[in-house]
Design a protein around this motif. Structure first.
Motif, PDB file in Angstrom:
ATOM      1  N   GLY A  12       0.813  -1.206   0.000  1.00  0.00           N
ATOM      2  CA  GLY A  12       0.000   0.000   0.000  1.00  0.00           C
ATOM      3  C   GLY A  12       0.849   1.260   0.000  1.00  0.00           C
ATOM      4  O   GLY A  12       2.083   1.212   0.142  1.00  0.00           O
ATOM      5  N   ASP A  13       0.182   2.390  -0.235  1.00  0.00           N
ATOM      6  CA  ASP A  13       0.823   3.715  -0.213  1.00  0.00           C
ATOM      7  C   ASP A  13       1.939   3.848  -1.240  1.00  0.00           C
ATOM      8  O   ASP A  13       2.923   4.554  -1.021  1.00  0.00           O
ATOM      9  CB  ASP A  13       1.349   4.022   1.203  1.00  0.00           C
ATOM     10  CG  ASP A  13       0.258   3.878   2.240  1.00  0.00           C
ATOM     11  OD1 ASP A  13      -0.887   4.257   1.942  1.00  0.00           O
ATOM     12  OD2 ASP A  13       0.547   3.360   3.333  1.00  0.00           O
ATOM     13  N   LYS A  16      -0.741   5.252  -5.613  1.00  0.00           N
ATOM     14  CA  LYS A  16      -1.814   4.910  -6.561  1.00  0.00           C
ATOM     15  C   LYS A  16      -2.669   6.133  -6.869  1.00  0.00           C
ATOM     16  O   LYS A  16      -3.100   6.328  -8.002  1.00  0.00           O
ATOM     17  CB  LYS A  16      -2.701   3.790  -5.980  1.00  0.00           C
ATOM     18  CG  LYS A  16      -1.951   2.499  -5.715  1.00  0.00           C
ATOM     19  CD  LYS A  16      -2.834   1.459  -5.045  1.00  0.00           C
ATOM     20  CE  LYS A  16      -3.210   1.789  -3.618  1.00  0.00           C
ATOM     21  NZ  LYS A  16      -2.100   1.750  -2.638  1.00  0.00           N
ATOM     22  N   ASN A  38     -10.357   2.760   4.715  1.00  0.00           N
ATOM     23  CA  ASN A  38      -9.020   2.397   5.208  1.00  0.00           C
ATOM     24  C   ASN A  38      -7.944   2.947   4.266  1.00  0.00           C
ATOM     25  O   ASN A  38      -6.797   3.121   4.666  1.00  0.00           O
ATOM     26  CB  ASN A  38      -8.871   0.872   5.360  1.00  0.00           C
ATOM     27  CG  ASN A  38      -9.334   0.084   4.151  1.00  0.00           C
ATOM     28  OD1 ASN A  38      -9.986   0.615   3.257  1.00  0.00           O
ATOM     29  ND2 ASN A  38      -9.003  -1.187   4.110  1.00  0.00           N
ATOM     30  N   ALA A  39      -8.308   3.190   3.024  1.00  0.00           N
ATOM     31  CA  ALA A  39      -7.342   3.713   2.055  1.00  0.00           C
ATOM     32  C   ALA A  39      -7.015   5.171   2.383  1.00  0.00           C
ATOM     33  O   ALA A  39      -7.814   5.870   3.006  1.00  0.00           O
ATOM     34  CB  ALA A  39      -7.911   3.629   0.648  1.00  0.00           C
ATOM     35  N   GLY A  40      -5.856   5.585   1.960  1.00  0.00           N
ATOM     36  CA  GLY A  40      -5.489   6.986   2.083  1.00  0.00           C
ATOM     37  C   GLY A  40      -4.642   7.354   0.890  1.00  0.00           C
ATOM     38  O   GLY A  40      -3.552   6.840   0.721  1.00  0.00           O
ATOM     39  N   HIS A  41      -5.202   8.184   0.023  1.00  0.00           N
ATOM     40  CA  HIS A  41      -4.476   8.592  -1.182  1.00  0.00           C
ATOM     41  C   HIS A  41      -4.231  10.087  -1.104  1.00  0.00           C
ATOM     42  O   HIS A  41      -5.179  10.861  -1.015  1.00  0.00           O
ATOM     43  CB  HIS A  41      -5.292   8.298  -2.443  1.00  0.00           C
ATOM     44  CG  HIS A  41      -5.791   6.885  -2.535  1.00  0.00           C
ATOM     45  ND1 HIS A  41      -4.950   5.797  -2.504  1.00  0.00           N
ATOM     46  CD2 HIS A  41      -7.048   6.388  -2.656  1.00  0.00           C
ATOM     47  CE1 HIS A  41      -5.672   4.684  -2.621  1.00  0.00           C
ATOM     48  NE2 HIS A  41      -6.947   5.017  -2.700  1.00  0.00           N
ATOM     49  N   GLY A 126      -3.082  -4.414  13.585  1.00  0.00           N
ATOM     50  CA  GLY A 126      -2.793  -2.993  13.349  1.00  0.00           C
ATOM     51  C   GLY A 126      -3.736  -2.441  12.295  1.00  0.00           C
ATOM     52  O   GLY A 126      -3.323  -1.720  11.388  1.00  0.00           O
ATOM     53  N   THR A 128      -6.824  -0.236  10.548  1.00  0.00           N
ATOM     54  CA  THR A 128      -7.066   1.203  10.579  1.00  0.00           C
ATOM     55  C   THR A 128      -8.226   1.532  11.526  1.00  0.00           C
ATOM     56  O   THR A 128      -8.541   2.706  11.715  1.00  0.00           O
ATOM     57  CB  THR A 128      -7.400   1.716   9.164  1.00  0.00           C
ATOM     58  OG1 THR A 128      -8.560   1.013   8.691  1.00  0.00           O
ATOM     59  CG2 THR A 128      -6.241   1.486   8.207  1.00  0.00           C
ATOM     60  N   GLN A 223      -5.511  -0.388  -1.072  1.00  0.00           N
ATOM     61  CA  GLN A 223      -4.555  -1.324  -0.482  1.00  0.00           C
ATOM     62  C   GLN A 223      -3.622  -1.871  -1.578  1.00  0.00           C
ATOM     63  O   GLN A 223      -3.351  -1.171  -2.530  1.00  0.00           O
ATOM     64  CB  GLN A 223      -5.248  -2.448   0.301  1.00  0.00           C
ATOM     65  CG  GLN A 223      -6.007  -1.958   1.527  1.00  0.00           C
ATOM     66  CD  GLN A 223      -7.279  -1.211   1.193  1.00  0.00           C
ATOM     67  OE1 GLN A 223      -8.132  -1.714   0.475  1.00  0.00           O
ATOM     68  NE2 GLN A 223      -7.425  -0.006   1.685  1.00  0.00           N
ATOM     69  N   VAL A 237      -3.322  -8.777   6.726  1.00  0.00           N
ATOM     70  CA  VAL A 237      -3.835  -8.290   5.444  1.00  0.00           C
ATOM     71  C   VAL A 237      -5.105  -7.485   5.706  1.00  0.00           C
ATOM     72  O   VAL A 237      -5.591  -7.441   6.829  1.00  0.00           O
ATOM     73  CB  VAL A 237      -4.188  -9.483   4.503  1.00  0.00           C
ATOM     74  CG1 VAL A 237      -2.944 -10.234   4.082  1.00  0.00           C
ATOM     75  CG2 VAL A 237      -5.188 -10.436   5.172  1.00  0.00           C
ATOM     76  N   THR A 238      -5.646  -6.898   4.658  1.00  0.00           N
ATOM     77  CA  THR A 238      -6.973  -6.307   4.773  1.00  0.00           C
ATOM     78  C   THR A 238      -7.986  -7.399   4.396  1.00  0.00           C
ATOM     79  O   THR A 238      -7.599  -8.534   4.112  1.00  0.00           O
ATOM     80  CB  THR A 238      -7.091  -5.041   3.904  1.00  0.00           C
ATOM     81  OG1 THR A 238      -8.305  -4.371   4.262  1.00  0.00           O
ATOM     82  CG2 THR A 238      -7.080  -5.357   2.410  1.00  0.00           C
ATOM     83  N   VAL A 272       2.416  -0.415   6.707  1.00  0.00           N
ATOM     84  CA  VAL A 272       1.803   0.105   7.943  1.00  0.00           C
ATOM     85  C   VAL A 272       1.137  -1.076   8.634  1.00  0.00           C
ATOM     86  O   VAL A 272       0.552  -1.910   7.968  1.00  0.00           O
ATOM     87  CB  VAL A 272       0.704   1.160   7.650  1.00  0.00           C
ATOM     88  CG1 VAL A 272       0.416   1.980   8.888  1.00  0.00           C
ATOM     89  CG2 VAL A 272       1.091   2.061   6.512  1.00  0.00           C
ATOM     90  N   ARG A 302       0.132   7.071  11.307  1.00  0.00           N
ATOM     91  CA  ARG A 302       1.195   6.229  11.884  1.00  0.00           C
ATOM     92  C   ARG A 302       2.460   6.305  11.032  1.00  0.00           C
ATOM     93  O   ARG A 302       2.381   6.342   9.811  1.00  0.00           O
ATOM     94  CB  ARG A 302       0.744   4.752  11.908  1.00  0.00           C
ATOM     95  CG  ARG A 302      -0.323   4.458  12.934  1.00  0.00           C
ATOM     96  CD  ARG A 302      -0.746   3.008  12.888  1.00  0.00           C
ATOM     97  NE  ARG A 302      -1.589   2.711  11.728  1.00  0.00           N
ATOM     98  CZ  ARG A 302      -2.073   1.504  11.447  1.00  0.00           C
ATOM     99  NH1 ARG A 302      -1.766   0.468  12.198  1.00  0.00           N
ATOM    100  NH2 ARG A 302      -2.839   1.331  10.396  1.00  0.00           N
TER     101      ARG A 302
HETATM  102  P1  IMO Z   1      -3.873   2.502   0.564  1.00  0.00           P
HETATM  103  O1  IMO Z   1      -5.040   2.346  -0.376  1.00  0.00           O
HETATM  104  C1  IMO Z   1      -1.413   0.756   3.707  1.00  0.00           C
HETATM  105  C2  IMO Z   1      -3.344  -2.093   6.408  1.00  0.00           C
HETATM  106  C3  IMO Z   1      -3.531  -1.692   7.854  1.00  0.00           C
HETATM  107  C4  IMO Z   1      -3.436  -3.049   8.521  1.00  0.00           C
HETATM  108  C5  IMO Z   1      -4.140  -3.964   7.521  1.00  0.00           C
HETATM  109  C6  IMO Z   1      -5.584  -4.259   7.848  1.00  0.00           C
HETATM  110  O2  IMO Z   1      -3.685   3.891   1.080  1.00  0.00           O
HETATM  111  O3  IMO Z   1      -2.631   1.912  -0.003  1.00  0.00           O
HETATM  112  P2  IMO Z   1      -7.802  -2.815   7.701  1.00  0.00           P
HETATM  113  O4  IMO Z   1      -8.193  -1.548   8.386  1.00  0.00           O
HETATM  114  O5  IMO Z   1      -7.837  -2.731   6.208  1.00  0.00           O
HETATM  115  O6  IMO Z   1      -8.545  -4.013   8.213  1.00  0.00           O
HETATM  116  O7  IMO Z   1      -6.263  -3.063   8.142  1.00  0.00           O
HETATM  117  O8  IMO Z   1      -4.047  -3.322   6.265  1.00  0.00           O
HETATM  118  N1  IMO Z   1      -3.905  -1.150   5.413  1.00  0.00           N
HETATM  119  C7  IMO Z   1      -3.174  -0.331   4.649  1.00  0.00           C
HETATM  120  N2  IMO Z   1      -1.846  -0.113   4.628  1.00  0.00           N
HETATM  121  N3  IMO Z   1      -2.202   1.391   2.819  1.00  0.00           N
HETATM  122  C8  IMO Z   1      -3.533   1.167   2.811  1.00  0.00           C
HETATM  123  O9  IMO Z   1      -4.351   1.665   1.878  1.00  0.00           O
HETATM  124  C9  IMO Z   1      -4.085   0.292   3.774  1.00  0.00           C
HETATM  125  N4  IMO Z   1      -5.333  -0.134   4.064  1.00  0.00           N
HETATM  126  C10 IMO Z   1      -5.202  -1.033   5.057  1.00  0.00           C
HETATM  127  O10 IMO Z   1      -2.507  -0.821   8.275  1.00  0.00           O
HETATM  128  O11 IMO Z   1      -2.087  -3.461   8.594  1.00  0.00           O
END
Ligand code: IMO
Ligand code: GDP
Ligand code: MG
Length: 428
Positions: A12-13, A16, A38-41, A126, A128, A223, A237-238, A272, A302
């Protein structure tokens, strides 16, 4: 080039949002097919910086129709907050479509997410804390609430009753929390219905008709591959399919319509939350990447765990997703390093392993085997053509391309919309 999938290759991150934004002016639809807020763009346009969570990054392009498809889990309060925040900054959000089949994140999902994490103690994921896992669990358990349920009060009440029945036992008897009332949840959801109604559509039908009419549709994954519930580092994982296959199930557009798969990959690696991460750096090099790359979460703030580029992971992503093109981001962050190590294989209990091990325990023990490349001191943020990059930067990119299983078609050299070197047209 009708249907294109864009996904993350690592944890992730990768950038994208910026990559989607880059293509935004040339596509007709941008579809979010998995995950939720949960995503952050982070997308930087001139002096403006936008942080998007639930909305597809295409919302920033005036001509694009943004779509939240069936595979997404929607926290409606967050949706409205995000829409209002963008409107107040002059972004036109009126074109947004939301699938009638998308599932809803409610108060009890958020509560359960936080409480189960706390009870996991040392084994916590861990997350979100946004209720993502519990909402997908309800979907799979067939006790989820869908967007369309908001338009039938009787059905909605029955479904909320069904969902809360066992959860309240769990909350009160196991987790020592107060019970959540059916009325409270139903009222909350109904309060959104009228504002939501005009956005709700049969998005699978809309997208297929758009493709029939020759429109271009971009599927933007949230993700990433290593966070995919099937192909990632389970259980860390998510709870959705963030890989290219998820674009089909998550949208109702068949796999044979997807002609190109673009994977966004960072010139190093971040993660993360918990879970294995072979190239993680716990020393000054990790701090260098975190500070220079501004590696702090868009969603939770974080600090991200940082490490060197992991070529077996890129190859794994190329294979799982059918990657046709990589967008390599954040090359500029490596500027100033003397030597840049790249993980080319792993040492698992004394044995060299060239691919991501299928056994999670092996992956936990995997020690990176590094090859080192020479760094470059020159600032590259203003470079716009491949040939203008310093020779060592070009060599680094070409080496990664050779190891990673698909061509590197674009290279990010800074956070700004324009800070990109294009080698091959991503839509051509
Ligand atoms: P983008 O789209 C990075 C990680 C969380 C945690 C795991 C499960 O910005 O790339 P969740 O809340 O989805 O059940 O958490 O997935 N996680 C991400 N890490 N970028 C993300 O989104 C993420 N979305 C979830 O940190 O380890
Ligand atoms: P996403 O979740 O994959 O969309 O990525 P995030 O937005 O969470 O994290 C990527 C961060 O890197 C954002 O802050 C972007 O503005 C930034 N970014 C994207 N591409 C580049 C790049 O090429 N160089 C630099 N320095 N920053 C970039
Ligand atoms: Mg992000």
């Amino acid at each position: 080039m009708p249907a294109i999938v864009l996904i993350g290759a690592q944890w992730g991150d990768e950038g994208k949002g910026k990559a989607t934004d880059l293509l935004g002016s040339r596509v007709d639809y941008v579809v979010k097919f998995n995950g939720g807020n949960n995503a952050g763009h982070t997308v930087v346009v001139g002096s403006e910086k936008y942080a998007l969570h639930l909305l597809p990054s295409g919302i920033l392009s005036p001509e694009v129709i943004p779509v939240i498809a069936n595979g997404v889990v929607v926290d409606i309060a967050v949706l409205f907050e995000e829409l209002d925040a963008l409107s107040s900054r002059g972004v036109d959000v009126s074109r947004l479509l939301v699938s009638a089949n998308a599932h809803v994140i409610t108060q009890y999902h958020r509560t359960l997410d936080k409480v189960t994490e706390r009870f996991l103690g040392k084994r916590q994921i861990g997350t979100t804390g946004r209720g993502i896992g519990p909402a997908y669990a309800d979907k799979i358990n067939r006790v989820g609430i869908r967007i369309q349920d908001l338009f039938d009060t009787n059905i909605l009440r029955q479904k909320v009753e069904g969902a809360l029945d066992s959860k309240n036992h769990l909350l009160v008897k196991i987790y020592n929390r107060r019970a959540i009332s059916v009325d409270e949840v139903v009222e909350d959801l109904l309060s959104y219905a009228e504002r939501l109604r005009p956005m709700v559509a049969d998005t699978g039908l809309v997208l297929n008709q758009a493709l029939d009419a020759g429109k271009t549709v971009l599927f933007e994954g949230g993700q990433a591959t290593m966070l995919d519930v099937d192909h990632g580092t389970y259980p860390f994982v998510t709870s959705s399919n963030a890989t290219s296959g998820g674009a089909a199930t998550g949208s109702g557009v068949a796999p044979n319509r997807m002609e190109r798969v673009i994977a966004v990959v960072k010139a190093y690696t971040t993660r993360v939350g918990s879970g294995p991460f072979p190239t993680e750096l716990l020393d000054a090099s990790g701090e260098f990447l975190r500070v220079n790359g501004a590696e702090f979460g868009t969603t939770t703030g974080r600090p991200r765990r940082c490490g060197w580029y992991d070529a077996p992971i890129a190859r794994y992503s190329a294979r799982i997703n059918g990657v046709t093109d990589f967008v390599l981001t954040k090359l500029d962050v490596l500027t100033g390093l003397d030597r840049i190590p790249v993980c080319v294989a792993y040492d698992v209990d004394g044995i060299r392993v060239d691919e991501v091990p299928v056994s999670q325990s092996d992956f936990h023990h995997a020690m990176p085997i590094y090859e080192e490349f020479a760094g470059w001191p020159e600032d590259i943020t203003d470079v716009r053509t491949f040939d203008d990059l310093p020779k060592n930067a070009r060599d680094y990119v070409l080496a990664l391309e050779k190891m990673s299983g698909a061509r590197i078609s674009a290279i990010g050299v800074g956070p700004d919309r324009e800070a990109i070197v294009v080698r091959h047209d991503l839509l051509g």
